[in-house]
Enzyme design. Structure first.
Site, PDB file in Angstrom:
ATOM      1  N   ASP A   1     -11.899  -1.397  -8.880  1.00 27.94           N
ATOM      2  CA  ASP A   1     -11.849  -0.269  -9.806  1.00 27.94           C
ATOM      3  C   ASP A   1     -10.724  -0.384 -10.828  1.00 27.94           C
ATOM      4  O   ASP A   1     -10.806   0.220 -11.903  1.00 27.94           O
ATOM      5  CB  ASP A   1     -11.695   1.048  -9.038  1.00 27.94           C
ATOM      6  CG  ASP A   1     -12.988   1.503  -8.383  1.00 27.94           C
ATOM      7  OD1 ASP A   1     -14.042   0.908  -8.677  1.00 27.94           O
ATOM      8  OD2 ASP A   1     -12.941   2.456  -7.582  1.00 27.94           O
TER       9      ASP A   1
ATOM     10  N   TYR B   1     -28.302   9.824   3.061  1.00 26.30           N
ATOM     11  CA  TYR B   1     -28.670   8.740   3.974  1.00 26.30           C
ATOM     12  C   TYR B   1     -27.779   8.837   5.213  1.00 26.30           C
ATOM     13  O   TYR B   1     -26.692   9.425   5.172  1.00 26.30           O
ATOM     14  CB  TYR B   1     -28.530   7.366   3.319  1.00 26.30           C
ATOM     15  CG  TYR B   1     -27.229   7.139   2.573  1.00 26.30           C
ATOM     16  CD1 TYR B   1     -26.033   6.874   3.231  1.00 26.30           C
ATOM     17  CD2 TYR B   1     -27.207   7.185   1.176  1.00 26.30           C
ATOM     18  CE1 TYR B   1     -24.854   6.657   2.539  1.00 26.30           C
ATOM     19  CE2 TYR B   1     -26.026   6.976   0.479  1.00 26.30           C
ATOM     20  CZ  TYR B   1     -24.857   6.715   1.166  1.00 26.30           C
ATOM     21  OH  TYR B   1     -23.679   6.506   0.471  1.00 26.30           O
TER      22      TYR B   1
ATOM     23  N   GLU C   1       0.846  -1.195   0.000  1.00 27.75           N
ATOM     24  CA  GLU C   1       0.000   0.000   0.000  1.00 27.75           C
ATOM     25  C   GLU C   1       0.881   1.245   0.000  1.00 27.75           C
ATOM     26  O   GLU C   1       1.816   1.362   0.794  1.00 27.75           O
ATOM     27  CB  GLU C   1      -0.908  -0.004   1.231  1.00 27.75           C
ATOM     28  CG  GLU C   1      -1.588   1.309   1.569  1.00 27.75           C
ATOM     29  CD  GLU C   1      -2.401   1.886   0.429  1.00 27.75           C
ATOM     30  OE1 GLU C   1      -2.348   3.121   0.244  1.00 27.75           O
ATOM     31  OE2 GLU C   1      -3.082   1.117  -0.292  1.00 27.75           O
ATOM     32  N   GLN C   2       0.585   2.187  -0.898  1.00 25.86           N
ATOM     33  CA  GLN C   2       1.437   3.357  -1.033  1.00 25.86           C
ATOM     34  C   GLN C   2       1.308   4.353   0.116  1.00 25.86           C
ATOM     35  O   GLN C   2       2.249   5.094   0.410  1.00 25.86           O
ATOM     36  CB  GLN C   2       1.152   4.072  -2.350  1.00 25.86           C
ATOM     37  CG  GLN C   2      -0.233   4.665  -2.473  1.00 25.86           C
ATOM     38  CD  GLN C   2      -0.420   5.393  -3.797  1.00 25.86           C
ATOM     39  OE1 GLN C   2       0.539   5.667  -4.517  1.00 25.86           O
ATOM     40  NE2 GLN C   2      -1.663   5.704  -4.129  1.00 25.86           N
TER      41      GLN C   2
ATOM     42  N   ARG D   1     -17.230   4.788   4.432  1.00 24.87           N
ATOM     43  CA  ARG D   1     -16.196   3.954   3.800  1.00 24.87           C
ATOM     44  C   ARG D   1     -15.104   3.586   4.801  1.00 24.87           C
ATOM     45  O   ARG D   1     -14.582   2.470   4.785  1.00 24.87           O
ATOM     46  CB  ARG D   1     -15.565   4.671   2.610  1.00 24.87           C
ATOM     47  CG  ARG D   1     -16.476   4.871   1.416  1.00 24.87           C
ATOM     48  CD  ARG D   1     -15.719   5.471   0.242  1.00 24.87           C
ATOM     49  NE  ARG D   1     -14.777   4.514  -0.310  1.00 24.87           N
ATOM     50  CZ  ARG D   1     -15.054   3.680  -1.312  1.00 24.87           C
ATOM     51  NH1 ARG D   1     -16.258   3.677  -1.862  1.00 24.87           N
ATOM     52  NH2 ARG D   1     -14.141   2.852  -1.764  1.00 24.87           N
TER      53      ARG D   1
END
Length: 402
Positions: free
Chosen positions: A298, A220, A39-40, A114
């Site tokens: 993605d 929401y 992970e960067q 998220r």
């Protein structure tokens, strides 16, 4: 570097520690296959705002054993697809999720921030799996193995590389000829409003979509109902920045919704410093895998957020990919091809329907809009979405593409 010996588990490298990258590491761990996530970022965290967790992803999160951790932060929706008319807030349609969702699909639909979803999935990844500060700058396939190079000057060799490195994927270049993204003409605004500053109508356990000419806005509750998530879509004009760290002003946000129901504008006024980014358009890829390299989430199938399935599809990818690798540890390229064949038709379809939804939501007032509103009133999106929400990769026919 010593290569894997015959019979040994393949060396699995995952580029990217977002939701998809951590999910595949967690599912691989569940299958007894260790992996390393590169992970960067210097800290393991997720940016962004809220998302909807439909039954197809909730059942996989439960399988990972993380729904208990997420439960205190996720909000079970009572109402979904509550479409409202832009100028007066008139309800065009709504779906009773509280009584129907679990009966139809065995799970509720939730909303969550998220960051809370990311943290929950991270809890299912063994300590030491994630290496931080490792920005991948290059990739090269060498026969049956792959070399990864990093910005810090280091390199690693792996038997399988999984590109979970997002829309600007470096790994994608080893799989297919990169094609430039095109501007969609749409930009998005996002904001989190503390519940104490939100109007009463926005505090309900409801996913509400206000639709009107050229624009729509969704809100929401998230974070255990402590906040309300807003995400809105508007014409981009000459705005082309695609970054979740870019911001706008409340005045710019309000200007896009001039003339809309004043209750909605009151909600926007509480938006603090909204985020703003341009939606780029990317055609579905013809393939995701090449030899020992594959893509996920993605990096493989970026999609417009209008069906709220981006994160869900990354988690589905993760479950299927882990299963394929576990079933064929000695022939990773074949396992990756099988993973692609099981997933590509489904995600391509979701890319296409998500793309088409922008036009439907943004119709100008007139005969076509009136026909759409009548269609919404007669629709049952929960049942119509069975192909999305009933999907379970663990129960899929092992001999057929889903």
């Amino acid at each position: 570097m010593v290569s894997s010996s015959p019979g040994a588990a393949p060396r699995l490298a995952i580029v990217g520690g977002g939701i998809g990258g951590l999910a595949v590491a967690a599912f691989l761990h569940l299958a007894g296959l260790p992996a390393v996530v590169y992970e960067q970022a210097s800290a393991l965290k997720e940016v962004g705002a809220g998302l909807v967790l439909a039954p197809n992803v909730v059942r996989l999160l439960r399988r990972l054993g993380v729904m208990g951790k997420l439960a205190s932060h996720a909000v079970p929706l009572d109402v979904g697809w509550e479409f409202r008319r832009w100028e007066d807030g008139r309800v065009l349609s709504s779906e009773d999720l509280a009584s129907s969702c679990e009966r139809l699909y065995g799970e509720r639909t939730y909303t969550a921030h998220r960051a809370d979803l990311h943290s929950a999935i991270a809890s299912a990844v063994p300590a030491g799996t994630v290496q931080l500060g490792r920005r991948c700058t290059g990739i090269s396939v060498r026969g049956d193995s792959v070399m990864l190079w990093f910005a810090d000057g280091t390199s690693v060799e792996a038997d399988v590389v999984i590109g979970a490195d997002g829309v600007h994927s470096v790994v994608r270049g080893a799989v297919t000829v990169p094609s430039p993204a095109t501007y969609s003409g749409i930009c998005a605004f996002r904001a989190i409003v503390p519940v104490g500053r939100a109007p009463e109508f926005a505090r309900r356990r409801a996913q509400t979509l206000w639709i009107g000419p050229g624009h729509h806005l969704v809100h929401y509750p998230v974070s255990g109902e402590a906040a309300v998530n807003l995400v809105a879509f508007a014409p981009a004009g000459d705005y082309t920045t695609e970054s979740w760290s870019a911001t706008a002003t409340v005045e710019e946000f309000l200007a896009e919704f001039a003339g809309w129901d004043e209750r909605l504008r009151d909600l926007i006024r509480q938006a603090g410093t909204p985020g703003r980014w341009a939606l780029l358009d990317r055609a579905p890829l013809a393939r995701w895998s090449h030899g020992p390299v594959t893509l996920l989430g993605d990096a493989a199938h970026p999609m417009f957020p209008f069906f709220a399935q981006g994160a869900a599809q990354a988690v589905e990818d993760a479950a299927v990919l882990a299963r394929c690798l576990a079933e064929d540890t000695q022939a990773p390229p074949q396992a990756l091809q099988r993973y692609e064949s099981l997933r590509i038709a489904r995600t391509t379809r979701l890319q296409q329907v998500s793309h088409a939804r922008a036009h439907v939501n943004h119709l100008p007032d007139g005969p076509e809009q009136e026909a759409r509103d009548q269609s919404l009133a007669a629709a049952d999106p929960l049942t119509a979405g069975e192909w999305i929400y009933a999907y379970d990769p663990g129960a899929a026919d092992a001999g057929a593409a889903d």
